[in-house]
Design an enzyme around this catalytic site. Structure first.
Site, PDB file in Angstrom:
ATOM      1  N   LEU A 268       0.813  -1.210   0.000  1.00 14.35           N
ATOM      2  CA  LEU A 268       0.000   0.000   0.000  1.00 14.35           C
ATOM      3  C   LEU A 268       0.856   1.275   0.000  1.00 14.35           C
ATOM      4  CD1 LEU A 268      -2.854   1.197   0.167  1.00 14.35           C
ATOM      5  CD2 LEU A 268      -2.611   1.168   2.664  1.00 14.35           C
ATOM      6  N   ASP A 269       0.627   2.144  -0.988  1.00 16.22           N
ATOM      7  CA  ASP A 269       1.311   3.442  -1.084  1.00 16.22           C
ATOM      8  C   ASP A 269       2.832   3.304  -1.180  1.00 16.22           C
ATOM      9  OD1 ASP A 269      -1.170   4.658  -0.949  1.00 16.22           O
ATOM     10  OD2 ASP A 269      -1.111   4.854   1.225  1.00 16.22           O
ATOM     11  N   GLU A 270       3.302   2.138  -1.625  1.00 17.58           N
ATOM     12  CA  GLU A 270       4.742   1.914  -1.737  1.00 17.58           C
ATOM     13  C   GLU A 270       5.187   1.775  -3.194  1.00 17.58           C
ATOM     14  OE1 GLU A 270       7.207   1.797   0.490  1.00 17.58           O
ATOM     15  OE2 GLU A 270       5.894   2.264   2.187  1.00 17.58           O
TER      16      GLU A 270
END
Lengths: 292, 292, 292, 292
Positions: D235-237
């Site tokens: 996530l969000d990486e």
């Protein structure tokens, strides 16, 4: 781009700058020449001016043949240059450019450049500093740079003749006007065309000429800035190299604007000088192509 | 500042704007008046023009006495206003301002404002949209706003007379020129002084007038911008409310500049209108004080 | 605001900083007190923390009664302070704060601050410079500031005990960590709480700790930055005073990022120190209110 | 670069993207191939990853032989690709990519993209819009785009299975998450690797996950931002494509931050999508090379 490698390599590093009519086959011919030199491309940049159908190219290359001189490569390249009707130059990054700095009474740009230079940020020699205020001597001494005071108040003297002589004596490749608040005479602008870089304390073309912060204050703009440009005979009209701005508001006095604006002046001047010293700038139609 | 609370509270919310000669006792007198109204200060902003020794003040207050009308507070304040020779106004935030939008063929600023309005970002009514290009009708319909087409090509018509009538008919408090590319006649600029807000697609005072992006391209600037300002009889010379800029380089065509510049236009226009709608702007000596 | 006047006036200039529960009547009581002092308000700033219903106020005032001392005003204000349960201080701008600077091997922030100070941009005294690299001595000498070398390599020494002694000896009001790359021990963070200001070379909370530019390079962010903050026992977690960022891209090496990032570090550190020296900062809930 | 010409020319426009081990002779071989195609170079960009010694190249070219198909050029290029061990693709700019947009309840990014698309800023088709809030239908209707409502509240349904089917049905080349506040399941992230682009409302890596503006408010940062990135299972990486920031201060409530932050979200999302649609992005080691 291979900047890091570029700084690391042992081989001779050259910059090939080309400016010619746009034609097919240009890129392949030039890259083939570099390949066969033999050299490796460290950084390559292209630009085409659409209206004039003019092509601009900059290559940072690393010469792989230790026995070849820059002169050898130049003579080899000439036939290609002729074929494509190129204006071109091939510079050796190991030959440092000589930057002469001129200042008046404000020291922020002068000290900023000198300290960047001392830190190794600016790849050049600084053979001398010229100022019409003696207190700049202190900073020249700090950085062990010869200082020359030019007295503009002396009736019979011709200060710009002295400046011209110093520029020649020190064989300056570029002259940096670090908030030098005197207007260069036209014949010197012409003589050193493309070699004098000024930092003007406004976002040009707004507020050219004297006291730009006062003009900005009167106008009530919400952003102020600075412009680094080549000096031409038309005051503050030369090719723009770099600009920077910052936000202000109604509570900022002229004093605040002068203080805050220094940040833009230092940043734009340092970047502009850096681009010039690294042969990253092409000038065409009074505009700059900056391969930053 | 108590913006959030300001939106939450049930009580009547007022904005008190003051502009008067700078004098001691001003702040204490005004804050004492607010305290005794009785009202609480939600947001307070001050500014003093040093050259003119003029004082500017904006208070967002919350009236605590439910039985008091805005008219009551106004009449109570008059004596204080007289004592300090104030220009002042007290506005009721619950009375929404009427914003009339004018557009030509470009829709980006128009749609941006309409969508912010629909989302509740802009606290106003939009009674109508006027344009000299019929294709703007579509956007007006989307947002259920009456649309009026003004034909500038019709020989015998007086388009600005029609516009004047519409502004009056809809009792516009403010007229937003969303890239409306026609020059307002002087008598309308005078009639609606301080009520017409324009977005100009350059960083004024650079590139006033027509085709600023083309001028910026020719000049070779490294930053482009937009300016939101009040319209006066002097084209693009009115008080600047807000400005925005972004970085470009030699590879940006005029088309790129037009595309990228829209971001600055939308942002500066929306902020400028917002400041006006919230009574955050004071105009003095053709400059703005913006209590943002 | 009357900044300019503030610098011009002959009278005693004071800064009154207040932090208390939000209550009605606060502003009017304080402004009435100032009026009757007698003093004039030069600059006034307010803020309310909505969640905690806490009110923050900063006034720059000019005391009109030459015979009154700051101590007199303080004692007069106490009753009002008690009534509203205020945390407050009244400082005399003519008493310069003492700023002690610590550095390691990088000089850009150190020299930037020293030159701003020499130019009169920072209103303070700099009684000494401390570094664990002897080459910083040169810069201290340039600006005629006593220099102390602390040897962190010496086995038996306690370098932070020496630093603590120097801070006490020079009665530092504030300690500026100009890229001082050592972690302050917890007991000193506690002892000098609110007095140690650090510049961290990342946009916090991103990339706290060591080698932030390397982390940013690995992460592939498109903007890098710097953060000026108060030092607390939690590394890089103290209240943020100021931040700055600039754009990078895939072609920037770690070396480029380190070079470019210096601009953000210098700018954020100088602004943060300036705010502190002018008593413009209030700290609450590990956050800052900056009345810039 | 010849962007303008690029849009004007009648001939077939292609984009050649190359990613391979760094070797000498690469540039000259590729440019010679283009020259002999026969084609002209419209825009050329290079980058070398220094640690991995990997070379990235993007050429916008104009095919001069009307009788040649893209398939012909591809087959001709294969031998060169094999020789240099290239990962490569040759795309035809005349074949528009299909962009499917997903939204939740916030419309600002959705409408911003749709209007840019309608204005011709984004060169793609938008075959459908998917949302889990029915009120988004209105915007889909405005722009005449098919709309699909996915009910996440329905107990027995598998909403992401429906989404997967729609992405397949409409043969999406890229999926844009216009503030779609649901976490994509890992198997879909894998299935559509490099094809799902998200806009996250913080300056990553700061404040990943939910409620970033609330986290930013609690932290007391002085700048907020947005990040456009490819979606991966972490996530969000995922690889960051573009980021944008703006300045705030202590007076900004969470509501102000949410309102102001929308500007960054819209700008970063639109630029990120544009780069992807124009094949300007290469992904390597979870980072992006963006030839903007």
């Amino acid at each position: 781009m291979l900047k890091k490698a570029f700084e690391e390599v042992m081989n001779r590093k050259l910059v090939l700058s080309i400016n010619c009519p746009d034609q097919t086959g240009l890129v392949s011919s030039v890259s083939e020449f570099i390949y066969k030199a033999p050299a490796t491309i460290v950084e390559a940049s292209h630009h085409t001016d659409l209206e004039e159908r003019r092509f601009f190219m900059r290559h940072e290359i690393e010469l792989l043949d230790q026995n070849k001189s820059v002169a050898d490569v130049r003579s080899e390249f000439q036939s290609l240059a002729d074929k494509f009707d190129m204006e071109w130059k091939l510079t050796d990054r190991s030959e440092k450019k000589k930057l002469v700095l001129l200042a008046t009474s404000q020291s922020h740009c002068l000290v900023d450049i000198l300290h960047r230079w001392k830190q190794g940020e600016l790849d050049c020699d600084i053979p001398c500093i010229i100022a019409n205020h003696p207190e700049m001597q202190e900073y020249a001494d700090w950085f062990n740079v010869p200082f020359h005071f030019i007295d503009f108040k002396q009736a019979d003297a011709d200060p710009f003749a002295e400046i011209d002589q110093l520029i020649e004596k020190y064989q300056a490749d570029v002259v940096g006007l670090a908030r030098f608040m005197r207007i260069f005479p036209g014949h010197l602008c012409a003589k050193y065309a493309g070699k004098i870089i000024n930092i003007h304390h406004s976002f040009l073309p707004s507020f050219a000429g004297a006291k730009p912060y006062h003009k900005a204050y009167q106008k009530g703009v919400k952003l102020i800035g600075a412009t680094c440009h080549y000096v031409t005979e038309d005051l503050d009209e030369g090719p723009i190299i770099e600009q920077d701005v910052l936000r202000i508001n109604h509570s900022d006095t002229i004093g605040d604007m002068i203080r805050k604006g220094k940040e833009c002046e230092k940043a734009a001047f340092a970047r502009g000088l850096r681009y010039h010293l690294e042969d990253r700038i092409a000038v065409f139609n009074n505009k700059t192509i900056v391969f930053s």
